[in-house]
Design an enzyme around this catalytic site. Sequence first.
Site, short mmCIF file in Angstrom:
data_model
loop_
_atom_site.label_atom_id
_atom_site.label_comp_id
_atom_site.label_asym_id
_atom_site.label_seq_id
_atom_site.Cartn_x
_atom_site.Cartn_y
_atom_site.Cartn_z
N CYS A 7 0.81 -1.22 0.00
CA CYS A 7 0.00 0.00 0.00
C CYS A 7 0.84 1.26 0.00
O CYS A 7 0.35 2.33 0.31
CB CYS A 7 -0.93 0.02 1.21
SG CYS A 7 -2.03 -1.38 1.24
N ASP A 41 1.87 -2.47 17.28
CA ASP A 41 2.01 -3.92 17.27
C ASP A 41 1.32 -4.50 16.05
O ASP A 41 0.64 -3.79 15.30
CB ASP A 41 1.46 -4.51 18.58
CG ASP A 41 2.54 -4.57 19.64
OD1 ASP A 41 3.50 -5.33 19.45
OD2 ASP A 41 2.43 -3.84 20.65
N GLY A 129 -16.54 -13.40 3.33
CA GLY A 129 -15.77 -12.23 2.94
C GLY A 129 -16.62 -11.27 2.14
O GLY A 129 -17.85 -11.39 2.11
N HIS A 130 -15.94 -10.32 1.50
CA HIS A 130 -16.67 -9.30 0.75
C HIS A 130 -15.83 -8.88 -0.45
O HIS A 130 -14.63 -8.68 -0.33
CB HIS A 130 -16.96 -8.10 1.65
CG HIS A 130 -17.96 -7.15 1.07
ND1 HIS A 130 -19.30 -7.45 0.98
CD2 HIS A 130 -17.81 -5.92 0.53
CE1 HIS A 130 -19.94 -6.43 0.40
NE2 HIS A 130 -19.05 -5.49 0.13
N THR A 131 -16.49 -8.76 -1.61
CA THR A 131 -15.80 -8.34 -2.83
C THR A 131 -16.45 -7.07 -3.37
O THR A 131 -17.68 -6.99 -3.46
CB THR A 131 -15.88 -9.45 -3.90
OG1 THR A 131 -15.31 -10.65 -3.35
CG2 THR A 131 -15.10 -9.07 -5.15
#
Length: 338
Positions: A7, A41, A129-131
Site C-alpha cells: 500500500c 504492534d 468475505g466481501h468483494t
Amino acid sequence: MVDCAGCAAKLGQRALNDAVQGLFEGVEYDPRVLVGFGTLDDAGVFLLNESTALVQTLDFFPPVVDDPYMFGQIAAANALSDVYAMGGTPLTALNITCFPSSLHPSVLNAILRGGLDQCAAAGVSVLGGHTVDDPVIKFGLSVTGIVDPNHVWTNSGARVGDALLLSKALGVGIVTTGIKRGLAKDDVQGIAIDSMRTLNRGARDILATKCIHACTDVTGFSFLGHLYQMMRASNTVARVSSANVPLLAGALELSKHGCVPGGTQRNKDYTGPHVHVAADLDEALINLMYDPQSSGGLLAALDHNEAKAALAQMKAIGLDASIVGTVVEVGQGSIIVE
Ligand code: CO
Ligand code: CO
Ligand code: CO
C-alpha cells in the site's frame, strides 16, 4: 496492525498510518484490550478469560506478483503472519477483495483459491468475505485467532543481551521490482515467491517453545524499520551484524544494479535518522535492509542460547533464518549497523 507492504501509495503508507493513528490518541480502552491501536504492534489483543485472549488483524494489498493464484497465497500468508507475530494461533479468516468487473472472473477465482489453500495449510477456516468492484485489484484477509494472555509477544519486551533472530531472508521488494523491469532471472523469482508464500507458522511454532521477549514480523517498513519500532518500544539499542543478515539469492546483485522500489527511500527517510551505519558498508546492502518486505519473516528478541537452538530448528525445516544482531544497551531505540 498497519504495516502492509503493497500500500505504499503516492502519499506514502506511513503518512496514511499517521493520519489514522491520530484518531486513536486519547481513546479510553476497555480494560480487556491488552494490545490496542497505539503501540504499533502487529495485531490487537482482547482478553476473553484467564487463559484465552482474542487476536485480530486485517491486511490487504495490490498484487506483488503477476500470477493470481500465487498472489492469493502471498496475501494470505502475509495476513496470517500478524497473528503468528503476536504468538497467536489463527483460527478463522474473512476475505477482503477489490476486483474490476471488467476482468475475467477466472482471475478472481484464482486469487481466492490461493488464499483458501494457504488458509487450509495453516488450519484456518475461511468463513466468508466481501468483494467490491474496483479498478485496482487488492486482496487480503481479516484474521481472528487466540493467544495465551500471559504469553502475548509484543514489540516492547526486548532486553539488553538478547539475540535478534530473523526467520526469512530479505530482498522480496527488490526482486519483485526486478521482475517488473524484466531483470530478475527465473530462479531468482521462484525463490522470492516461495519465500513470500511461506507461512510464518513453522517459525512461530519453534519460537513458542522458547521464552520470547519481543516479536514482530518484517513487512512494509523493512527490516530496519520494524527493528526500530521494537527497539523504540523496548527502550533499547540494537547492533546489527550486516554480514549475518540473510539475503535472497540474486537480491544483492539486483540492488547493485539500482533495482530499488520507491518504498525503500521512504523507509530510509523515516528510520534512517535512528540508524548509525559503519562507513565502509555497501549502499546496495544497506538498501536491502530498508527493502519493503511483502510477507517477510518473524523477528524475535530472546536469550542467546535459546536463539541458537531456535535457529538450528528453523534451518532444519528449511527456513533461511539467521541471528542478525544483539540488543546492546538501554536507549531510545536506535540501531548500529556494522
Ligand atoms: Co500487517
Ligand atoms: Co506485522
Ligand atoms: Co515467556
